[in-house]
Design a protein around this motif. Structure first.
Motif, short mmCIF file in Angstrom:
data_model
loop_
_atom_site.label_atom_id
_atom_site.label_comp_id
_atom_site.label_asym_id
_atom_site.label_seq_id
_atom_site.Cartn_x
_atom_site.Cartn_y
_atom_site.Cartn_z
N SER A 1 66.97 11.53 14.41
CA SER A 1 66.37 10.34 15.00
C SER A 1 64.86 10.33 14.81
CB SER A 1 66.72 10.25 16.49
OG SER A 1 66.32 11.42 17.16
N ASP A 2 64.29 11.42 14.33
CA ASP A 2 62.87 11.48 13.98
C ASP A 2 62.75 11.36 12.47
OD1 ASP A 2 62.04 11.98 16.63
OD2 ASP A 2 62.50 14.11 16.41
N PRO A 3 61.59 10.90 11.98
CA PRO A 3 61.42 10.83 10.52
C PRO A 3 61.44 12.24 9.91
CG PRO A 3 59.73 9.55 11.65
CD PRO A 3 60.45 10.35 12.70
N VAL A 4 62.47 12.50 9.13
CA VAL A 4 62.64 13.80 8.46
C VAL A 4 63.20 13.55 7.07
CG1 VAL A 4 63.09 15.05 10.62
CG2 VAL A 4 65.00 14.18 9.27
N VAL A 5 63.30 14.62 6.30
CA VAL A 5 64.00 14.57 5.03
C VAL A 5 65.22 15.48 5.17
CG1 VAL A 5 63.90 15.04 2.56
CG2 VAL A 5 61.89 14.11 3.72
N LEU A 6 66.39 14.88 5.09
CA LEU A 6 67.65 15.63 5.13
C LEU A 6 67.98 15.99 3.68
CD1 LEU A 6 69.63 13.32 7.58
CD2 LEU A 6 68.69 15.58 8.10
N VAL A 7 68.18 17.27 3.41
CA VAL A 7 68.45 17.70 2.04
C VAL A 7 69.77 18.44 1.96
CG1 VAL A 7 66.01 17.87 1.41
CG2 VAL A 7 67.19 19.89 2.25
N THR A 8 70.44 18.27 0.84
CA THR A 8 71.63 19.06 0.56
C THR A 8 71.62 19.40 -0.92
OG1 THR A 8 73.99 19.30 1.05
CG2 THR A 8 73.29 17.17 0.13
N TYR A 9 72.10 20.60 -1.21
CA TYR A 9 72.03 21.13 -2.57
C TYR A 9 73.43 21.39 -3.12
CZ TYR A 9 67.33 22.07 -0.87
OH TYR A 9 66.08 21.95 -0.31
N GLY A 10 73.54 21.29 -4.43
CA GLY A 10 74.75 21.73 -5.10
C GLY A 10 75.97 20.88 -4.89
N LEU A 11 75.80 19.55 -4.87
CA LEU A 11 76.97 18.67 -4.81
C LEU A 11 77.61 18.66 -6.20
CD1 LEU A 11 75.50 15.59 -2.93
CD2 LEU A 11 77.22 17.15 -2.03
N GLY A 12 78.73 19.31 -6.35
CA GLY A 12 79.50 19.23 -7.59
C GLY A 12 80.59 18.21 -7.35
N SER A 13 81.80 18.70 -7.07
CA SER A 13 82.88 17.78 -6.71
C SER A 13 82.75 17.34 -5.25
CB SER A 13 84.24 18.44 -6.93
OG SER A 13 84.35 19.65 -6.20
N CYS A 14 81.89 18.02 -4.50
CA CYS A 14 81.60 17.61 -3.11
C CYS A 14 80.92 16.25 -3.11
CB CYS A 14 80.68 18.62 -2.43
SG CYS A 14 81.38 20.26 -2.22
N VAL A 15 80.94 15.59 -1.96
CA VAL A 15 80.30 14.28 -1.83
C VAL A 15 79.26 14.33 -0.71
CG1 VAL A 15 80.67 11.86 -1.19
CG2 VAL A 15 82.24 12.98 -2.73
N GLY A 16 78.11 13.75 -1.00
CA GLY A 16 77.08 13.54 0.01
C GLY A 16 77.21 12.12 0.52
N ILE A 17 77.38 11.97 1.82
CA ILE A 17 77.50 10.65 2.44
C ILE A 17 76.31 10.46 3.37
CG2 ILE A 17 78.91 9.14 3.90
CD1 ILE A 17 81.30 11.03 3.25
N ALA A 18 75.52 9.43 3.09
CA ALA A 18 74.37 9.12 3.95
C ALA A 18 74.64 7.83 4.68
CB ALA A 18 73.11 8.98 3.11
N LEU A 19 74.39 7.83 5.99
CA LEU A 19 74.49 6.63 6.81
C LEU A 19 73.11 6.37 7.39
CD1 LEU A 19 77.83 7.23 8.78
CD2 LEU A 19 77.49 6.05 6.59
N TYR A 20 72.74 5.08 7.48
CA TYR A 20 71.38 4.75 7.88
C TYR A 20 71.34 3.43 8.62
CZ TYR A 20 66.29 4.23 7.30
OH TYR A 20 64.94 4.10 7.51
N ASP A 21 70.54 3.39 9.69
CA ASP A 21 70.24 2.15 10.40
C ASP A 21 68.78 1.84 10.10
OD1 ASP A 21 69.39 0.20 12.25
OD2 ASP A 21 70.78 0.91 13.79
#
Length: 162
Positions: free
Chosen positions: A16-36
């Motif tokens: 809920s604070d301004p940040v940078v959410l990071v994730t590494y190494g998405l191969g067959s995995c999926v990154g799902i971002a939701l945003y308001d």
């Protein structure tokens, strides 16, 4: 410089604070971002598999499974002040990381993860506004919750902005 919060495999984080959410190494995995975009609150999940082989009574739901990640994040986002009708989604990952002979009759894990993410978003009524999925290469994501922009980085690929 914004605070950086790492999202590991099978995890999700909401900020809920301004940040940078990071994730590494998405191969067959999926990154799902939701945003308001109105309140600038977002969440990111790094999902591993489309769905459990079988549901176990009383098992904890986690972001390990793509089919559950959207619901888990929506629940937390609403508690933080997001409105469900303002939520938008972005996807990345779901690559084909192994040779075709290792695919099941239902397709590869990456394809199935992307399909499960789209189904979960549709079920929740959240529009998918951008994606960078498929291919045969891994990705890392940087999701800036102050702007809603995701930077997608991959080896030997141009940086993409979603």
């Amino acid at each position: 410089m914004s605070k950086i919060i790492s999202v590991g495999i099978s995890e999700h984080k909401v900020a809920s604070d301004p940040v940078v959410l990071v994730t590494y190494g998405l191969g067959s995995c999926v990154g799902i971002a939701l945003y308001d975009p109105e309140v600038r609150i977002g969440g990111l999940a790094h999902t591993l598999l489309p769905a459990p082989v079988r549901e176990v009574q009383g098992a904890e739901r986690t972001a390990k499974f793509t089919c559950w990640a959207v619901d888990l994040m929506v629940e937390e986002l609403l508690k933080c002040g997001c409105a469900p009708e303002r939520l938008v989604a972005k996807l990345a990952g779901g690559a084909t990381m192994f040779e075709p002979q290792y695919r099941s009759a239902h397709g590869g894990i990456g394809e199935r993860n992307v399909a499960a993410a789209r189904e979960a978003l549709e079920r929740s009524g959240i529009p998918l506004v951008a994606e960078d999925t498929g291919g045969d290469y891994g990705r890392s994501l940087e999701f800036n919750t102050a702007t809603g922009i995701i930077m997608v980085r991959a080896l030997q690929q141009p940086i993409k902005q979603l």
